[in-house]
Design an enzyme around this catalytic site. Structure first.
Site, PDB file in Angstrom:
ATOM      1  N   GLY A 199       0.817  -1.217   0.000  1.00  0.00           N
ATOM      2  CA  GLY A 199       0.000   0.000   0.000  1.00  0.00           C
ATOM      3  C   GLY A 199       0.843   1.256   0.000  1.00  0.00           C
ATOM      4  O   GLY A 199       2.059   1.225   0.219  1.00  0.00           O
ATOM      5  N   GLY A 239      -1.703   2.447  13.028  1.00  0.00           N
ATOM      6  CA  GLY A 239      -2.283   3.643  12.425  1.00  0.00           C
ATOM      7  C   GLY A 239      -3.595   3.328  11.726  1.00  0.00           C
ATOM      8  O   GLY A 239      -4.175   4.190  11.068  1.00  0.00           O
ATOM      9  N   THR A 259      -7.407   2.898  10.991  1.00  0.00           N
ATOM     10  CA  THR A 259      -8.596   3.622  11.437  1.00  0.00           C
ATOM     11  C   THR A 259      -9.849   2.793  11.140  1.00  0.00           C
ATOM     12  O   THR A 259      -9.785   1.739  10.532  1.00  0.00           O
ATOM     13  CB  THR A 259      -8.688   5.000  10.762  1.00  0.00           C
ATOM     14  OG1 THR A 259      -8.701   4.841   9.332  1.00  0.00           O
ATOM     15  CG2 THR A 259      -7.499   5.870  11.146  1.00  0.00           C
ATOM     16  N   HIS A 289     -10.020  14.072   2.655  1.00  0.00           N
ATOM     17  CA  HIS A 289      -9.023  13.069   2.293  1.00  0.00           C
ATOM     18  C   HIS A 289      -9.194  12.663   0.831  1.00  0.00           C
ATOM     19  O   HIS A 289     -10.195  12.995   0.194  1.00  0.00           O
ATOM     20  CB  HIS A 289      -9.141  11.827   3.188  1.00  0.00           C
ATOM     21  CG  HIS A 289      -8.599  12.034   4.565  1.00  0.00           C
ATOM     22  ND1 HIS A 289      -9.368  12.551   5.586  1.00  0.00           N
ATOM     23  CD2 HIS A 289      -7.375  11.801   5.094  1.00  0.00           C
ATOM     24  CE1 HIS A 289      -8.633  12.632   6.681  1.00  0.00           C
ATOM     25  NE2 HIS A 289      -7.433  12.185   6.417  1.00  0.00           N
ATOM     26  N   LYS A 325      -9.918   6.758   0.385  1.00  0.00           N
ATOM     27  CA  LYS A 325     -10.111   6.474   1.806  1.00  0.00           C
ATOM     28  C   LYS A 325     -11.471   5.821   2.012  1.00  0.00           C
ATOM     29  O   LYS A 325     -12.484   6.282   1.490  1.00  0.00           O
ATOM     30  CB  LYS A 325     -10.001   7.764   2.627  1.00  0.00           C
ATOM     31  CG  LYS A 325     -10.021   7.511   4.133  1.00  0.00           C
ATOM     32  CD  LYS A 325      -9.597   8.749   4.901  1.00  0.00           C
ATOM     33  CE  LYS A 325      -9.617   8.517   6.400  1.00  0.00           C
ATOM     34  NZ  LYS A 325      -8.723   7.425   6.823  1.00  0.00           N
TER      35      LYS A 325
END
Length: 268
Positions: free
Chosen positions: A14, A100, A102, A157, A161
């Site tokens: 990624g 990290g 979410t 963003h 996302k």
């Protein structure tokens, strides 16, 4: 044998995974010892040097337990279900797990709590210094202003996302709620559509924008009759998150098992 801490990156292919790999290798403070991808991914079995241009000799694997076995830290910006699985394996290896990821739900967080009884977990919706300063400022301003001031968290963003509001927006909402001495779950307004009625006093609203290649923009708007206060952070380089994650991994090396966040890492 290298004296530098061994770090494994999950979700290696990624955008964040590749950024993490390059950041660790360029830092001179740690080395990439492993890279993990899901079973069946094109990268599995290939050398990182051929794929990313650094960390030659490290082969991408779909076996996280094997990768974690010799690691001092795991950097993980993947998806909630994968992160929960990685947490149990990182705890088994006694590796610092920097998260990290979410979009976590309560069930995921409970499993992370269990893993943190055996190892260090450092989790944050945003790893940047600037955002974590913004969190502190948001808490202070919310504490100073009463409910005559409406609070809105506005975030933007890139189009790829998958979760909304962002983890950073929720961090900011939590900080505002803490400043007011309330639970965010009781006052959050996470979507408006149609005839919604007037805004309720004391509620904390969220607005999410998705488009293009926006790295991350967050505004906390305090609005009252005749005046507004706006706190803002704009990220233009995904590298700030990778550098923060590496800082967290190094900070966690001498800490006891438990759950930590970037406020702990940064000394706030």
């Amino acid at each position: 044998m290298s004296l530098l801490p061994n770090i494994v990156v999950t979700g290696a292919s990624g955008r964040m995974g590749q950024m993490l790999i390059r950041t660790v290798e360029a830092s001179g403070k740690a080395r990439i010892s492993g890279a993990v991808e899901r079973a069946g991914h094109d990268w599995v079995g290939k050398d990182l040097g051929d794929l990313v241009g650094v960390a030659r000799g490290v082969t991408v694997t779909d076996d996280p337990l094997e990768a974690f076995a010799t690691a001092q830290a795991v950097l993980d910006f993947t998806a909630p279900a994968a992160t929960v699985e990685f947490a149990a394996l990182a705890a088994q290896a006694r590796a610092v797990h920097v998260i990290g990821t979410t979009g976590m739900e309560e069930a995921h967080l409970e499993k992370l709590k269990a893993a943190a009884r055996h190892a260090v977990i450092i989790r944050a919706g945003n790893m940047s210094l600037g955002v974590n300063l913004l969190v502190q400022l948001t808490r202070k301003v919310a504490q100073a202003l009463d409910t005559d001031w409406d609070i809105e968290v506005i975030e933007a963003h890139h189009r790829h996302k998958v979760d909304a509001p962002s983890g950073t927006a929720l961090m900011l909402g939590e900080a505002a709620a803490e400043g007011r001495g309330v639970a965010l779950s009781d006052v959050a307004d996470r979507g408006r559509d149609g005839i919604t009625g007037a805004r309720e006093a004391g509620h904390i609203g969220f607005s999410a924008i998705r488009g293009g290649d926006i790295v991350g923009e967050h505004d906390v708007l305090f609005a009252a009759e005749g005046e507004r206060v706006i706190l803002r952070h704009v990220a233009t380089d995904r590298g700030i998150f990778a550098r923060g994650a590496l800082k967290a991994a190094l900070w966690g090396q001498d800490k006891g098992p438990g759950e930590y966040d970037m406020a702990d890492v940064l000394g706030f």
